[in-house]
Design a protein around this motif. Sequence first.
Motif, short mmCIF file in Angstrom:
data_model
loop_
_atom_site.label_atom_id
_atom_site.label_comp_id
_atom_site.label_asym_id
_atom_site.label_seq_id
_atom_site.Cartn_x
_atom_site.Cartn_y
_atom_site.Cartn_z
N LYS A 43 0.83 -1.20 0.00
CA LYS A 43 0.00 0.00 0.00
C LYS A 43 0.87 1.27 0.00
O LYS A 43 0.67 2.17 -0.82
N THR A 44 1.83 1.32 0.92
CA THR A 44 2.67 2.51 1.01
C THR A 44 3.50 2.69 -0.25
O THR A 44 3.67 3.81 -0.74
N THR A 45 3.99 1.59 -0.78
CA THR A 45 4.79 1.68 -2.00
C THR A 45 3.93 2.23 -3.15
O THR A 45 4.39 3.09 -3.92
N PRO A 83 1.12 11.39 5.05
CA PRO A 83 1.97 10.22 5.27
C PRO A 83 1.58 9.48 6.55
O PRO A 83 0.89 10.03 7.41
N GLN A 84 2.04 8.25 6.62
CA GLN A 84 1.67 7.41 7.76
C GLN A 84 2.23 7.97 9.07
O GLN A 84 1.56 7.97 10.09
N GLU A 85 3.48 8.49 9.00
CA GLU A 85 4.06 9.06 10.22
C GLU A 85 3.71 10.55 10.29
O GLU A 85 3.26 11.13 9.32
N LEU A 159 -4.45 9.21 1.98
CA LEU A 159 -4.09 8.95 3.38
C LEU A 159 -3.52 7.55 3.53
O LEU A 159 -4.12 6.58 3.07
N ASP A 160 -2.37 7.47 4.19
CA ASP A 160 -1.73 6.18 4.41
C ASP A 160 -1.95 5.76 5.86
O ASP A 160 -1.32 6.29 6.77
N GLU A 161 -2.84 4.84 6.08
CA GLU A 161 -3.14 4.30 7.42
C GLU A 161 -3.24 5.40 8.47
O GLU A 161 -2.46 5.43 9.43
N PRO A 162 -4.20 6.30 8.32
CA PRO A 162 -4.22 7.48 9.20
C PRO A 162 -4.67 7.21 10.62
O PRO A 162 -4.62 8.11 11.45
MG LIG Z 1 2.36 1.01 4.83
#
Ligand SMILES: [Mg+2]
Lengths: 312, 380
Positions: A43-45, A83-85, A159-162
Amino acid sequence: MTDTLTCANLSKSYGGVVAVRDVGFTIAPGEAYGLLGPNGAGKTTTISMLVGLLKPDTGTVVVGGADLSADPMAAKAKIGYVPQEIALYPDLTGRENLRFFCRLFGLPRKAVRARVEEVLDLVGLADRADAKLDTYSGGMKRRINIGAALLHRPELLILDEPTVGVDPQSRKSILDGLERLVADGMALLYTSHYMEEVERVCDRIAIVDHGSIVAEGTRHELVALVGGADRIELTLDGDVDTALAKLRGLGGVTEAVRTAAGSVRLIAEGGRYLLPSVISTVDGIAAVTAVEVVEPDLEATFLHLTGNTLRD
Amino acid sequence: MRPHPVLALVAANLRRHSRDRVGLFFIVVMPFVSIIFVGMALGGGAAAARLPVGVVAQESDPVAAAVLAELRAHPDLEIKTVGGEEELRAGVRGGALAAGVVIPPGSTRFELVMTQSSGSGMAARSAVDASVGRVAGVIEATRAATSAGASPAHAAELVRRAQAASADVEVVGSDTASATPRGFAYTAPANLLLFTFINSMAVAAALVESRRIGMLPRAFTAPVRRGAVLFGEALSRFLVAAAQAVLIMVVSSLLFGVSWGEPFGVAAVVGVFALVATGAAILMGSLVRSSAQPSAIGPPLGIVLGMLGGCLWPAEAAGPTLDTIGHLFPHAWGMDALLTLSRPGTGLGDVLLEVAVLGLMAAVLLSLSLVLFSRRTRTL
Ligand SMILES: [Mg+2]
Ligand SMILES: Nc1ncnc2c1ncn2[C@@H]1O[C@H](COP(=O)(O)OP(=O)(O)O)[C@@H](O)[C@H]1O
């Protein structure tokens, strides 16, 4: 009407490891689209390639008619990326961080002040706007992290895993906020390994596993892939492995996996009527201490399609 | 009007640095503590005291006796009689004496020994000149002294020679001319280089943090050119380095009377040195993992380079081998250039080599570090 996002044939490998394989999908204006898959699914990639952080090995990305590789400035201006972070300055205040992103995105100087206040209200942080970010709670940081992506009024919010590592109350407030944004016409690309969130927020969902999209559709369409099958969650006490092997051979059971030490998940045609034979099958091997029959859902679909569970 | 993304980065970074109290302490207070303490230890702090001037003379010689009397009467000078010329030169070189005067017996050709770059030597020279210039009084004394024993012809000869002597006072000291100045004239440039470098390394912590928390990748997703983001980050560090240098220059010239020299030359040297420090900071910011490392690695590294470059003690005290090694690093070149510029009559033209070497070091460091930094921030 131009699609808000079109990507096609996206692939990315790290050394020998294929992280994303031939991924493609389309998001219409105002549509909420979800990528649902376990950790490591890619997913992030995928997102990194969509926002221009990662150069794909193959494939194309077009945002609101602008090709990301040919006209990155135009494409990027239409995207808000979360981003996730928490990618914000911890030693600056919430307001200062938002102001920074306004400038970075080239908002006209005059518009900055009002827009920052609007977004602070939107994410419910107006009262903490002048506190340094490192004094914020985890949920507040998540909210300001999202706010920073909204300042330039993007057509598409990614949104990445918010909600990872967020308390239930903040999670609810984040999901409510996203639903309001979609209602106001913003398109959304939402990734998560939480089935309930994706089900709730997204109009259309792609199920990803091992770098590929294994199925795509509305929740209704995806669940229909399992047919009339029910999901049965069993808690067993005894020889779980032998019980599992026996259950796999039971007529009507299409999938059977172990989800935890003493837990077994079955997908079975007409599962609720199969319960007596399920219990008699494991009789003498393991005691059934709990049974739950669940109507078909995305968890069942995922298991049906991949033979795996969403959560490890 | 649209704000420029480079300015956004610079504003945010400078604001962050201004919030860092420990960092500010090291930029605003520490350099001056170091300048004052080391400067006083090296004998530059006693501005009010009289200048120690050594004299080699035979008091029995009437001319010498008269000049000595004149010098002793000068309010700014403290005259010390020294046994021999060697001892005198050593005293001047070592800083114990601001200057020295050699009065050979029977001659009016005095020698003034001083280091060209020393401010106190300059002051001593003008005092000695004034004393010798009042040679008319000396002649009177000479005549009075010689009327008893010397023939009138001899006395007249002495008068003529004494009159000519004021023009003959010469600065001798090709051997001492390159000596490092004492006091603040030395510690101010030394600490400028030392702290500009050390504090640049320390602020690289913010750079590591930006990298680590994904701030830079996020900035790259904005419609901003990659080069603009890198330039903004580099410019932020350069401004900190330059601000440190300017602060030290302004305060040291106002409070300690340090004269830095010809402005263009000083600006060029300090500018390229700040670029070197910027390159080193970005290199550090790209290489280390945790934001605690720059402030742990930076100061020791900066101090070692400072030692080799003559920023902690004068280069001649370290010997030629260390001096050669020192010139592999920027501090030694910066020190050479700033000390040269602090001598009157010098300018940019006298430090072109040093500026070129520092410029080359800056170019190599900056391009290397920016390529590395860009790679390190490419992905999340
Ligand atoms: Mg990820
Ligand atoms: N920089 C990288 N180097 C090597 N492998 C990577 C890198 N980033 C991701 N991967 C691998 O690619 C796969 C997909 O990762 P990722 O996109 O982070 O998945 P997700 O976001 O769905 O959890 C994983 O197997 C992961 O180990």
